[in-house]
Design an enzyme around this catalytic site. Structure first.
Site, short mmCIF file in Angstrom:
data_model
loop_
_atom_site.label_atom_id
_atom_site.label_comp_id
_atom_site.label_asym_id
_atom_site.label_seq_id
_atom_site.Cartn_x
_atom_site.Cartn_y
_atom_site.Cartn_z
N TYR A 205 0.84 -1.20 0.00
CA TYR A 205 0.00 0.00 0.00
C TYR A 205 0.87 1.26 0.00
O TYR A 205 0.63 2.20 -0.77
CB TYR A 205 -0.91 -0.03 1.23
CG TYR A 205 -1.66 1.26 1.47
CD1 TYR A 205 -2.69 1.66 0.62
CD2 TYR A 205 -1.33 2.08 2.55
CE1 TYR A 205 -3.36 2.85 0.84
CE2 TYR A 205 -2.01 3.27 2.77
CZ TYR A 205 -3.02 3.64 1.91
OH TYR A 205 -3.69 4.82 2.12
N TRP B 109 -5.10 1.40 10.80
CA TRP B 109 -5.26 1.33 9.36
C TRP B 109 -5.02 -0.10 8.85
O TRP B 109 -5.67 -0.54 7.89
CB TRP B 109 -4.31 2.31 8.67
CG TRP B 109 -4.39 2.26 7.18
CD1 TRP B 109 -3.40 1.96 6.31
CD2 TRP B 109 -5.55 2.54 6.37
NE1 TRP B 109 -3.86 2.03 5.01
CE2 TRP B 109 -5.17 2.38 5.03
CE3 TRP B 109 -6.86 2.90 6.67
CZ2 TRP B 109 -6.06 2.57 3.97
CZ3 TRP B 109 -7.76 3.10 5.61
CH2 TRP B 109 -7.36 2.93 4.29
N GLU C 86 -11.27 5.20 5.11
CA GLU C 86 -10.73 6.05 6.18
C GLU C 86 -11.78 6.26 7.27
O GLU C 86 -11.45 6.28 8.46
CB GLU C 86 -10.26 7.40 5.63
CG GLU C 86 -9.02 7.32 4.75
CD GLU C 86 -7.76 6.95 5.51
OE1 GLU C 86 -7.78 6.93 6.76
OE2 GLU C 86 -6.73 6.70 4.84
#
Length: 204
Positions: free
Chosen positions: A18, A48, A40
């Protein structure tokens, strides 16, 4: 990529991929911008990595992050999502996907694309910061404060200033790669998700 990467990217292969291919790289595809906004928001109060590991589950559950489809979800569809073990089963977060899809479509109607709305905040040019390895990154800025306030005014939820700043980093409006990170030198290249800025309906 080497261990000169941003330190957070070294925690797993998923996080490294990512970091290397998406985070901090300018993105202009409306559907990808919507996807990241939902993810998000789902992160709120969590790590995350938790959300990133569930990304493909979200993609399947949310019809490929298509805002037009999500905007039409009814209570039965929301109940199905709440029972889905593959995503974060938070009632408020799940309900926010519909609210945010409708608000997203409203912005797209008003501006031609969400991409135009978002990037106009920085006049189309990414904000490139230069943190050194080990420097703490801000949790919010004046820019994220202003965008969060405007998104809330337009009907979005789970868009507090901290979430919005993380979003700006994720889609490359802000480049917070540490100096010396190999990804830093590629910040000006468009994300793999990029399509024409003013397309009204975009797919991944």
């Amino acid at each position: 990529m080497t261990d000169r990467r941003c330190a957070w990217a070294l925690s797993s292969e998923v996080m490294a991929a990512y970091h290397d291919t998406e985070w901090g790289r300018p993105a202009h595809d409306d559907q990808h911008l919507f996807e990241m906004l939902l993810l998000e928001g789902a992160q709120a109060g969590l790590s995350w990595s938790t959300v990133l590991n569930k990304r493909e589950n979200y993609r399947r559950a949310l019809d490929g992050f298509d805002p037009e489809i999500i905007a039409s979800y009814d209570q039965s569809r929301l109940a199905d999502l709440l029972a889905n073990n593959g995503i974060i089963r938070n009632r408020l977060k799940i309900a926010s996907t519909v609210k945010n899809a409708r608000a997203f479509l409203g912005i797209r109607e008003a501006f031609g694309s969400f991409d135009t709305y978002l990037w106009d905040w920085v006049k189309g040019t990414p904000i490139v910061n230069h943190p050194a390895p080990g420097d703490p990154l801000p949790g919010s800025t004046d820019l994220s404060d202003r965008i969060a306030k405007d998104l809330k005014r337009r009907g979005f939820t789970f868009v507090g200033t901290t979430i919005v700043y993380a979003y700006l980093q994720a889609v490359g409006v802000v480049d917070d790669h540490v100096d010396g990170c190999p990804a830093k030198s590629r910040q000006s290249r468009p994300s793999a998700h990029r399509t024409h800025r003013h397309s009204h309906r975009l797919t991944t």
